[in-house]
Design a protein around this motif. Structure first.
Motif, PDB file in Angstrom:
ATOM      1  N   VAL A 243       0.749  -1.169   0.123  1.00 48.92           N
ATOM      2  CA  VAL A 243      -0.087  -0.134  -0.040  1.00 48.92           C
ATOM      3  C   VAL A 243       1.063   1.192  -0.035  1.00 48.92           C
ATOM      4  CG1 VAL A 243      -1.650   1.318   1.475  1.00 48.92           C
ATOM      5  CG2 VAL A 243      -1.927  -1.134   1.364  1.00 48.92           C
ATOM      6  N   ILE A 244       0.767   2.139  -0.845  1.00 47.68           N
ATOM      7  CA  ILE A 244       1.419   3.289  -0.933  1.00 47.68           C
ATOM      8  C   ILE A 244       0.532   4.651  -0.921  1.00 47.68           C
ATOM      9  CG2 ILE A 244       3.031   4.950  -2.385  1.00 47.68           C
ATOM     10  CD1 ILE A 244       3.775   1.967  -4.022  1.00 47.68           C
ATOM     11  N   GLY A 245       0.654   5.244   0.162  1.00 44.83           N
ATOM     12  CA  GLY A 245      -0.041   6.670   0.320  1.00 44.83           C
ATOM     13  C   GLY A 245       0.199   7.479   1.599  1.00 44.83           C
ATOM     14  N   ASP A 246      -0.421   8.585   1.587  1.00 43.18           N
ATOM     15  CA  ASP A 246       0.250   9.601   2.340  1.00 43.18           C
ATOM     16  C   ASP A 246      -0.631   9.749   3.818  1.00 43.18           C
ATOM     17  OD1 ASP A 246      -2.362  10.762   0.722  1.00 43.18           O
ATOM     18  OD2 ASP A 246      -2.183  12.099   2.467  1.00 43.18           O
ATOM     19  N   SER A 247      -1.710   9.140   3.818  1.00 43.61           N
ATOM     20  CA  SER A 247      -2.492   9.368   5.047  1.00 43.61           C
ATOM     21  C   SER A 247      -1.992   8.061   6.150  1.00 43.61           C
ATOM     22  CB  SER A 247      -3.850   9.143   4.686  1.00 43.61           C
ATOM     23  OG  SER A 247      -4.670   9.186   5.668  1.00 43.61           O
ATOM     24  N   PRO A 248      -1.447   8.514   7.249  1.00 37.64           N
ATOM     25  CA  PRO A 248      -1.494   7.708   8.343  1.00 37.64           C
ATOM     26  C   PRO A 248      -2.755   6.924   8.871  1.00 37.64           C
ATOM     27  CG  PRO A 248      -0.396   9.454   8.747  1.00 37.64           C
ATOM     28  CD  PRO A 248      -1.240   9.888   7.573  1.00 37.64           C
ATOM     29  N   SER A 249      -3.817   7.819   8.633  1.00 33.10           N
ATOM     30  CA  SER A 249      -5.083   7.167   9.155  1.00 33.10           C
ATOM     31  C   SER A 249      -5.962   6.240   8.206  1.00 33.10           C
ATOM     32  CB  SER A 249      -6.219   8.437   9.641  1.00 33.10           C
ATOM     33  OG  SER A 249      -6.259   9.329   8.841  1.00 33.10           O
ATOM     34  N   SER A 250      -5.618   6.458   6.902  1.00 32.41           N
ATOM     35  CA  SER A 250      -6.438   5.492   5.891  1.00 32.41           C
ATOM     36  C   SER A 250      -5.477   4.734   5.374  1.00 32.41           C
ATOM     37  CB  SER A 250      -7.424   6.478   4.999  1.00 32.41           C
ATOM     38  OG  SER A 250      -6.727   7.120   4.085  1.00 32.41           O
ATOM     39  N   ASP A 251      -4.322   5.076   4.800  1.00 32.63           N
ATOM     40  CA  ASP A 251      -3.526   4.301   4.009  1.00 32.63           C
ATOM     41  C   ASP A 251      -2.660   3.367   4.931  1.00 32.63           C
ATOM     42  OD1 ASP A 251      -4.260   5.439   1.538  1.00 32.63           O
ATOM     43  OD2 ASP A 251      -3.130   7.271   2.018  1.00 32.63           O
ATOM     44  N   VAL A 252      -1.949   4.034   5.683  1.00 37.21           N
ATOM     45  CA  VAL A 252      -1.121   3.110   6.686  1.00 37.21           C
ATOM     46  C   VAL A 252      -1.762   2.206   7.679  1.00 37.21           C
ATOM     47  CG1 VAL A 252       0.912   3.079   8.330  1.00 37.21           C
ATOM     48  CG2 VAL A 252       0.754   4.862   6.485  1.00 37.21           C
ATOM     49  N   GLN A 253      -2.965   2.897   8.146  1.00 36.70           N
ATOM     50  CA  GLN A 253      -3.579   2.260   9.189  1.00 36.70           C
ATOM     51  C   GLN A 253      -4.443   1.120   8.306  1.00 36.70           C
ATOM     52  OE1 GLN A 253      -3.670   2.359  12.515  1.00 36.70           O
ATOM     53  NE2 GLN A 253      -4.716   0.461  12.493  1.00 36.70           N
ATOM     54  N   GLY A 254      -4.731   1.351   7.047  1.00 36.04           N
ATOM     55  CA  GLY A 254      -5.742   0.596   6.643  1.00 36.04           C
ATOM     56  C   GLY A 254      -4.740  -0.864   6.158  1.00 36.04           C
ATOM     57  N   ALA A 255      -3.557  -0.592   5.664  1.00 34.77           N
ATOM     58  CA  ALA A 255      -2.275  -1.609   5.351  1.00 34.77           C
ATOM     59  C   ALA A 255      -2.373  -2.448   6.653  1.00 34.77           C
ATOM     60  CB  ALA A 255      -1.177  -0.967   5.015  1.00 34.77           C
ATOM     61  N   ILE A 256      -2.235  -1.893   7.877  1.00 33.89           N
ATOM     62  CA  ILE A 256      -2.094  -2.620   9.281  1.00 33.89           C
ATOM     63  C   ILE A 256      -3.392  -3.501   9.332  1.00 33.89           C
ATOM     64  CG2 ILE A 256      -2.003  -2.459  11.737  1.00 33.89           C
ATOM     65  CD1 ILE A 256      -0.264   0.267  11.166  1.00 33.89           C
ATOM     66  N   ASN A 257      -4.600  -2.855   9.305  1.00 39.35           N
ATOM     67  CA  ASN A 257      -5.858  -3.531   9.483  1.00 39.35           C
ATOM     68  C   ASN A 257      -6.044  -4.706   8.385  1.00 39.35           C
ATOM     69  OD1 ASN A 257      -6.409  -1.561  11.042  1.00 39.35           O
ATOM     70  ND2 ASN A 257      -7.883  -0.650   9.938  1.00 39.35           N
ATOM     71  N   ALA A 258      -5.331  -4.660   7.416  1.00 38.65           N
ATOM     72  CA  ALA A 258      -5.349  -5.690   6.333  1.00 38.65           C
ATOM     73  C   ALA A 258      -4.496  -6.724   6.275  1.00 38.65           C
ATOM     74  CB  ALA A 258      -5.593  -5.078   4.895  1.00 38.65           C
ATOM     75  N   GLY A 259      -3.307  -6.531   7.327  1.00 44.61           N
ATOM     76  CA  GLY A 259      -2.035  -7.477   7.103  1.00 44.61           C
ATOM     77  C   GLY A 259      -1.247  -7.143   5.848  1.00 44.61           C
ATOM     78  N   LEU A 260      -1.207  -5.686   5.271  1.00 42.34           N
ATOM     79  CA  LEU A 260      -0.338  -5.599   4.206  1.00 42.34           C
ATOM     80  C   LEU A 260       0.875  -4.615   4.506  1.00 42.34           C
ATOM     81  CD1 LEU A 260      -3.077  -4.948   1.433  1.00 42.34           C
ATOM     82  CD2 LEU A 260      -2.174  -6.931   1.996  1.00 42.34           C
ATOM     83  N   ASP A 261       1.938  -4.785   3.852  1.00 40.33           N
ATOM     84  CA  ASP A 261       2.925  -3.714   3.994  1.00 40.33           C
ATOM     85  C   ASP A 261       2.654  -2.604   3.434  1.00 40.33           C
ATOM     86  OD1 ASP A 261       4.542  -5.824   4.914  1.00 40.33           O
ATOM     87  OD2 ASP A 261       5.810  -5.995   3.143  1.00 40.33           O
ATOM     88  N   SER A 262       3.020  -1.549   4.130  1.00 37.69           N
ATOM     89  CA  SER A 262       3.021  -0.177   3.738  1.00 37.69           C
ATOM     90  C   SER A 262       4.201   0.680   3.215  1.00 37.69           C
ATOM     91  CB  SER A 262       2.244   0.691   4.854  1.00 37.69           C
ATOM     92  OG  SER A 262       2.816   0.751   5.973  1.00 37.69           O
TER      93      SER A 262
END
Ligand SMILES: [Mg+2]
Length: 232
Positions: free
Chosen positions: A180-199
């Motif tokens: 996952v590549i994105g600027d937002s800690p709350s939607s991109d990075v947190q989303g990757a964490i929730n989904a078990g993906l690297d960010s």
């Protein structure tokens, strides 16, 4: 190569959302409110604050997407004393937003560089009406195999169910090969964490995001993104 599937965020990562939003707001204001009160810069600031609060409520799961869009203008009208129908104002804003699409300098070149070596998918919480036209105007749409607009999915980032939907709709998807590549800690990075993906947290100077607690990689520039992808 460790990754095959790159899941890119759109706004503030590839598309200059502040530029597009400002342009769209001006156009909407001219159509809806200019007869009541001439435009003043404070009005745009007020809208931005209302919009940010509405997005924060949405990301916390406190409201649906439709409510987010309307509630920001309900609040804007209440705070400014302007009169209007929030739904009509929102529709007018989306119509104006759909005419925009400003890529950041280097965004097209970045995708051109990655295209062919990776499968590119877009994961965006933007709205159905304006997001595809904006990507086309920006010259970005053609690089993506598919664009997953949260509104069409029915749930958005950072919800795990959004990422489950994305995974189910990418042929041959493997979580271990997705980034996952994105600027937002709350939607991109947190989303990757929730989904078990690297960010890969894209953190260009000036966005002033709070540093996420956990991320796999971080880059401040498109060159930095390329360097990471070439070396992992
Ligand atoms: Mg973004």
């Amino acid at each position: 190569m460790k990754y095959r599937f790159l899941l890119f965020d759109a706004d503030c990562t590839l598309l200059d959302f502040p530029a597009d939003m400002t342009q769209a707001f001006h156009r909407m204001y001219a159509a809806q409110f200019a007869a009541q009160r001439p435009f003043q810069p404070e009005l745009l600031d007020c809208y931005e604050a209302c919009n940010n609060r509405a997005w924060a409520r949405f990301e916390r799961g406190e409201c649906a997407k439709g409510q987010l869009y309307i509630s920001r203008f309900v609040e804007f009208l209440a705070q400014t004393g302007l009169s209007g129908d929030p739904e009509a104002v929102n529709a007018s804003y989306f119509e104006a937003l759909a005419q925009t699409g400003t890529p950041y300098p280097g965004a097209v070149e970045l995708l051109r560089e990655l295209y062919g070596s990776f499968q590119l998918y877009m994961i965006t919480n933007g709205n159905v009406v304006s997001q595809m036209p904006r990507l086309r105007h920006a010259g970005l749409a053609e690089y993506f195999q598919e664009v997953f607009v949260s509104e069409a999915v029915g749930v958005g980032k950072p919800d795990k169910r959004y990422f489950d939907y994305v995974a189910d709709h990418i042929p041959g998807f493997r979580a271990a090969e997705a980034l996952v590549i994105g600027d937002s800690p709350s939607s991109d990075v947190q989303g990757a964490i929730n989904a078990g993906l690297d960010s890969l947290w894209y953190d260009p100077p000036g966005l002033n995001h709070t540093r996420p607690q956990r991320f796999t990689y971080r880059a401040e520039t498109y060159g930095g993104i390329l360097e990471i992808l070439r070396n992992v």
